[in-house]
Design an enzyme around this catalytic site. Sequence first.
Site, PDB file in Angstrom:
ATOM      1  CB  CYS A 241      -0.971  -0.038   1.176  1.00 18.78           C
ATOM      2  SG  CYS A 241      -0.207  -0.184   2.802  1.00 18.78           S
ATOM      3  NE  ARG A 246      -3.999   2.060   2.399  1.00 21.68           N
ATOM      4  CZ  ARG A 246      -4.102   2.896   1.363  1.00 21.68           C
ATOM      5  NH1 ARG A 246      -5.279   3.081   0.775  1.00 21.68           N
ATOM      6  NH2 ARG A 246      -3.043   3.530   0.896  1.00 21.68           N
TER       7      ARG A 246
END
Length: 291
Positions: A241, A246
């Site tokens: 990410c 994430r």
Amino acid sequence: MPASWLNELINGKHPRYAPKHGYKVVEVEWGPPVKYLLDHIPGALYVNTNTIESKPWWNKVSNTALAKVIANLGIRYDTTVILYARNNMSAARFANFLMYAGVKDVRLLNGGWTAWDNAGYPTEHLPNYNQHPVTFGKKIPANPQYLIDTNQVKALLKKPVNQQSVVSVRTWPEYIGETSGYDYIKPKGRIEGAKWGHAGSDSYHMQDYLNPDQTMKSGAEITAQWAQWNIKPNQDVAFFCGTGWRASEAFFFAHILGWKNISVYDGGWYQWSANKNNSIAEGTVAPASVH
């Protein structure tokens, strides 16, 4: 693990899949323990992500520094570690590092703090500290394959598209180059050849993976959205990410689903995009045309 399971464990009961060699509950957040000191799960220790990530790219700290954090928490390789956060991305980041180090049984509280709070289970506000630093019991890292660097990503992208997936766990506007997603990351776009792995509304949310109560969506739903982009369990899969949070949550969900050859690209878009020699793509692309 669900909040009900953790509540049973804390209260001395023996739920299914109970830890075999002791356990630690750890809240993981960025910065000082402000919210933790107001309310946290009874017995929970605290980790500031600034102790496990380092500038300039917010990559993992040195193995020596990571080992010190783990030892100070009283965690051995055979300790069951149950992690949670106000937003479980930070807990998943530490989960990835613990698995890299060699902890055999790492779990996330499904739904994080939200699930515990929604259930109305008891909380406490006095901080907890581990009083007995321990030896880890294995050389760190025991599983170096769970974290990869820029050169390893480049090597992965040279494999046939059906054998590998470099997965962008970022918003669609980030993926197609409309925004970088971060005020401290200027370049826009994606790693050329990266497949879109879905994410959420911005760099701090993962609605494509989570139910409204912050618990994980069904494995079937997550697997289906990956399959649309030819991201499949038999491939060599690396998630990235902006800086790893994430990506770590997507990595952990893949781990839960039984995917074997998975990793997190630690440097993410931040480090990749900082080098003008690294190939970058922009614009809308259909899943079938990602090569």
